[in-house]
Scaffold this motif. Sequence first.
Motif, PDB file in Angstrom:
ATOM      1  N   TYR A 171       0.825  -1.208   0.000  1.00  0.00           N
ATOM      2  CA  TYR A 171       0.000   0.000   0.000  1.00  0.00           C
ATOM      3  C   TYR A 171       0.863   1.264   0.000  1.00  0.00           C
ATOM      4  O   TYR A 171       2.070   1.217   0.251  1.00  0.00           O
ATOM      5  CB  TYR A 171      -0.921  -0.002   1.214  1.00  0.00           C
ATOM      6  N   SER A 172       0.214   2.375  -0.253  1.00  0.00           N
ATOM      7  CA  SER A 172       0.913   3.638  -0.421  1.00  0.00           C
ATOM      8  C   SER A 172       1.175   4.379   0.898  1.00  0.00           C
ATOM      9  O   SER A 172       2.279   4.878   1.122  1.00  0.00           O
ATOM     10  CB  SER A 172       0.107   4.556  -1.352  1.00  0.00           C
ATOM     11  N   PHE A 173       0.169   4.448   1.763  1.00  0.00           N
ATOM     12  CA  PHE A 173       0.278   5.278   2.975  1.00  0.00           C
ATOM     13  C   PHE A 173       0.507   4.435   4.208  1.00  0.00           C
ATOM     14  O   PHE A 173      -0.198   3.455   4.427  1.00  0.00           O
ATOM     15  CB  PHE A 173      -0.997   6.105   3.161  1.00  0.00           C
ATOM     16  N   PRO A 174       1.496   4.828   5.045  1.00  0.00           N
ATOM     17  CA  PRO A 174       2.465   5.913   4.843  1.00  0.00           C
ATOM     18  C   PRO A 174       3.653   5.445   4.013  1.00  0.00           C
ATOM     19  O   PRO A 174       3.750   4.279   3.679  1.00  0.00           O
ATOM     20  CB  PRO A 174       2.885   6.254   6.275  1.00  0.00           C
ATOM     21  N   SER A 175       4.536   6.379   3.709  1.00  0.00           N
ATOM     22  CA  SER A 175       5.698   6.071   2.878  1.00  0.00           C
ATOM     23  C   SER A 175       6.855   5.576   3.744  1.00  0.00           C
ATOM     24  O   SER A 175       7.423   6.336   4.531  1.00  0.00           O
ATOM     25  CB  SER A 175       6.133   7.320   2.106  1.00  0.00           C
ATOM     26  N   GLY A 176       7.209   4.304   3.569  1.00  0.00           N
ATOM     27  CA  GLY A 176       8.318   3.750   4.333  1.00  0.00           C
ATOM     28  C   GLY A 176       9.646   4.387   3.975  1.00  0.00           C
ATOM     29  O   GLY A 176      10.492   4.612   4.843  1.00  0.00           O
ATOM     30  N   HIS A 177       9.857   4.675   2.682  1.00  0.00           N
ATOM     31  CA  HIS A 177      11.094   5.334   2.260  1.00  0.00           C
ATOM     32  C   HIS A 177      11.215   6.716   2.895  1.00  0.00           C
ATOM     33  O   HIS A 177      12.305   7.124   3.312  1.00  0.00           O
ATOM     34  CB  HIS A 177      11.132   5.470   0.738  1.00  0.00           C
ATOM     35  N   THR A 178      10.091   7.443   2.953  1.00  0.00           N
ATOM     36  CA  THR A 178      10.109   8.773   3.556  1.00  0.00           C
ATOM     37  C   THR A 178      10.432   8.693   5.042  1.00  0.00           C
ATOM     38  O   THR A 178      11.287   9.431   5.542  1.00  0.00           O
ATOM     39  CB  THR A 178       8.751   9.469   3.347  1.00  0.00           C
ATOM     40  N   ILE A 179       9.755   7.811   5.758  1.00  0.00           N
ATOM     41  CA  ILE A 179      10.017   7.664   7.190  1.00  0.00           C
ATOM     42  C   ILE A 179      11.468   7.256   7.416  1.00  0.00           C
ATOM     43  O   ILE A 179      12.130   7.743   8.351  1.00  0.00           O
ATOM     44  CB  ILE A 179       9.045   6.639   7.809  1.00  0.00           C
ATOM     45  N   PHE A 180      11.979   6.380   6.571  1.00  0.00           N
ATOM     46  CA  PHE A 180      13.366   5.929   6.671  1.00  0.00           C
ATOM     47  C   PHE A 180      14.336   7.102   6.522  1.00  0.00           C
ATOM     48  O   PHE A 180      15.238   7.297   7.360  1.00  0.00           O
ATOM     49  CB  PHE A 180      13.618   4.881   5.593  1.00  0.00           C
ATOM     50  N   ALA A 181      14.160   7.884   5.481  1.00  0.00           N
ATOM     51  CA  ALA A 181      15.071   8.998   5.207  1.00  0.00           C
ATOM     52  C   ALA A 181      14.944  10.101   6.254  1.00  0.00           C
ATOM     53  O   ALA A 181      15.951  10.627   6.741  1.00  0.00           O
ATOM     54  CB  ALA A 181      14.795   9.562   3.812  1.00  0.00           C
ATOM     55  N   VAL A 182      13.711  10.460   6.605  1.00  0.00           N
ATOM     56  CA  VAL A 182      13.503  11.511   7.601  1.00  0.00           C
ATOM     57  C   VAL A 182      14.067  11.079   8.952  1.00  0.00           C
ATOM     58  O   VAL A 182      14.681  11.871   9.673  1.00  0.00           O
ATOM     59  CB  VAL A 182      12.004  11.861   7.732  1.00  0.00           C
ATOM     60  N   ALA A 213      17.873  12.938   2.008  1.00  0.00           N
ATOM     61  CA  ALA A 213      16.494  12.767   2.455  1.00  0.00           C
ATOM     62  C   ALA A 213      15.533  13.578   1.586  1.00  0.00           C
ATOM     63  O   ALA A 213      14.449  13.101   1.222  1.00  0.00           O
ATOM     64  CB  ALA A 213      16.366  13.186   3.921  1.00  0.00           C
ATOM     65  N   PHE A 214      15.931  14.794   1.238  1.00  0.00           N
ATOM     66  CA  PHE A 214      15.104  15.658   0.402  1.00  0.00           C
ATOM     67  C   PHE A 214      14.840  14.997  -0.954  1.00  0.00           C
ATOM     68  O   PHE A 214      13.699  14.932  -1.418  1.00  0.00           O
ATOM     69  CB  PHE A 214      15.810  17.004   0.214  1.00  0.00           C
ATOM     70  N   LEU A 215      15.893  14.487  -1.575  1.00  0.00           N
ATOM     71  CA  LEU A 215      15.751  13.831  -2.876  1.00  0.00           C
ATOM     72  C   LEU A 215      15.004  12.509  -2.773  1.00  0.00           C
ATOM     73  O   LEU A 215      14.333  12.089  -3.724  1.00  0.00           O
ATOM     74  CB  LEU A 215      17.125  13.620  -3.505  1.00  0.00           C
ATOM     75  N   MET A 216      15.101  11.853  -1.624  1.00  0.00           N
ATOM     76  CA  MET A 216      14.340  10.622  -1.416  1.00  0.00           C
ATOM     77  C   MET A 216      12.842  10.912  -1.531  1.00  0.00           C
ATOM     78  O   MET A 216      12.097  10.167  -2.190  1.00  0.00           O
ATOM     79  CB  MET A 216      14.653  10.018  -0.049  1.00  0.00           C
ATOM     80  N   LEU A 217      12.396  12.002  -0.910  1.00  0.00           N
ATOM     81  CA  LEU A 217      10.984  12.372  -0.987  1.00  0.00           C
ATOM     82  C   LEU A 217      10.588  12.712  -2.422  1.00  0.00           C
ATOM     83  O   LEU A 217       9.524  12.303  -2.893  1.00  0.00           O
ATOM     84  CB  LEU A 217      10.693  13.561  -0.065  1.00  0.00           C
ATOM     85  N   VAL A 218      11.457  13.443  -3.110  1.00  0.00           N
ATOM     86  CA  VAL A 218      11.186  13.792  -4.508  1.00  0.00           C
ATOM     87  C   VAL A 218      11.053  12.527  -5.352  1.00  0.00           C
ATOM     88  O   VAL A 218      10.164  12.415  -6.207  1.00  0.00           O
ATOM     89  CB  VAL A 218      12.300  14.700  -5.063  1.00  0.00           C
ATOM     90  N   SER A 219      11.926  11.553  -5.106  1.00  0.00           N
ATOM     91  CA  SER A 219      11.920  10.323  -5.903  1.00  0.00           C
ATOM     92  C   SER A 219      10.613   9.559  -5.760  1.00  0.00           C
ATOM     93  O   SER A 219      10.120   8.963  -6.722  1.00  0.00           O
ATOM     94  CB  SER A 219      13.096   9.424  -5.498  1.00  0.00           C
ATOM     95  N   ARG A 220      10.019   9.575  -4.576  1.00  0.00           N
ATOM     96  CA  ARG A 220       8.789   8.813  -4.361  1.00  0.00           C
ATOM     97  C   ARG A 220       7.624   9.391  -5.164  1.00  0.00           C
ATOM     98  O   ARG A 220       6.714   8.666  -5.579  1.00  0.00           O
ATOM     99  CB  ARG A 220       8.438   8.758  -2.870  1.00  0.00           C
ATOM    100  N   LEU A 221       7.674  10.688  -5.391  1.00  0.00           N
ATOM    101  CA  LEU A 221       6.639  11.332  -6.209  1.00  0.00           C
ATOM    102  C   LEU A 221       6.905  11.121  -7.692  1.00  0.00           C
ATOM    103  O   LEU A 221       6.013  10.748  -8.455  1.00  0.00           O
ATOM    104  CB  LEU A 221       6.593  12.835  -5.909  1.00  0.00           C
ATOM    105  N   ARG A 222       8.149  11.338  -8.093  1.00  0.00           N
ATOM    106  CA  ARG A 222       8.503  11.255  -9.512  1.00  0.00           C
ATOM    107  C   ARG A 222       8.335   9.844 -10.080  1.00  0.00           C
ATOM    108  O   ARG A 222       8.021   9.683 -11.255  1.00  0.00           O
ATOM    109  CB  ARG A 222       9.962  11.699  -9.708  1.00  0.00           C
ATOM    110  N   LEU A 223       8.523   8.829  -9.241  1.00  0.00           N
ATOM    111  CA  LEU A 223       8.436   7.450  -9.713  1.00  0.00           C
ATOM    112  C   LEU A 223       7.035   6.866  -9.576  1.00  0.00           C
ATOM    113  O   LEU A 223       6.829   5.677  -9.815  1.00  0.00           O
ATOM    114  CB  LEU A 223       9.453   6.580  -8.957  1.00  0.00           C
ATOM    115  N   GLY A 224       6.069   7.690  -9.181  1.00  0.00           N
ATOM    116  CA  GLY A 224       4.684   7.241  -9.113  1.00  0.00           C
ATOM    117  C   GLY A 224       4.372   6.321  -7.951  1.00  0.00           C
ATOM    118  O   GLY A 224       3.429   5.525  -8.028  1.00  0.00           O
ATOM    119  N   MET A 225       5.149   6.435  -6.875  1.00  0.00           N
ATOM    120  CA  MET A 225       4.989   5.523  -5.754  1.00  0.00           C
ATOM    121  C   MET A 225       4.128   6.079  -4.622  1.00  0.00           C
ATOM    122  O   MET A 225       3.570   5.322  -3.830  1.00  0.00           O
ATOM    123  CB  MET A 225       6.369   5.145  -5.193  1.00  0.00           C
TER     124      MET A 225
END
Length: 258
Positions: A171-182, A213-225
Amino acid sequence: MYLMLKCTLSIFRENFIMLKRLSLYTLLLCLVPIFVWISGWHWQGDAALTQFDYFLYWLTETGSSPYAIITCGVFALLFFPFAKTKKQWVAVVAIMAVSMVVTQGLKTGLKHVFAEARPYVVELAANSDISTEYFYDQTKEQRQSIVTDYYSSRAETPGWLVEHRENEVSYSFPSGHTIFAVSWLLLAAGFFRLLGQTSSGAKILLILTALWAFLMLVSRLRLGMHYPLDLLISTLIAWVLHCALFVFLEKKRLFPRD
């Protein structure tokens, strides 16, 4: 009485500085979803992919299993020069490990509670004869097969992104990659403050971690995740948990700055 009051005020001051420090870095990452909302940008499929997105794919993989374990090991080693003793470094790494286990465990639980479909899954369902509900009712292996079959006729989606999505069928929410990087950014900011580290090396590592971390968040949006709201709430979840963690550590005085 005077000494008790002085000690209380000192702890309050240190907590305030710590919370302000963590909040400023959190605000920096919140700018990603906020800017997306202000600009009106939204993911429009894979036709708009650029070479920069390929770079973002490799960066996002540093937060994907199993490579995230390597990332954790790298961060742990990078902190070694900033600890006063080996024992202190072991204590720092142990707390970091607990942070990773708790935040990722919470992420997994919340995903099943909210059961939100990823953006690419919504697009997949809209362009095929299956629904998002059907997709998520399948086993992980069946979902991966659906993703493989769907993108077999989509020339605009490169193989590296297909492979990434085959591995990201939850599932999409929440973002594990975002929580990891933040979480790693806040751990770096919090421990450098806790250990009294103001060296150039500490500042450089903090800046590089913030950029990652900033680019990690950008990547999750750009890759459609993920959706922007996924990123915002995930960032705030990590902020709340690490504010609580470092207020506790400040109170216990486990890492004296002297």
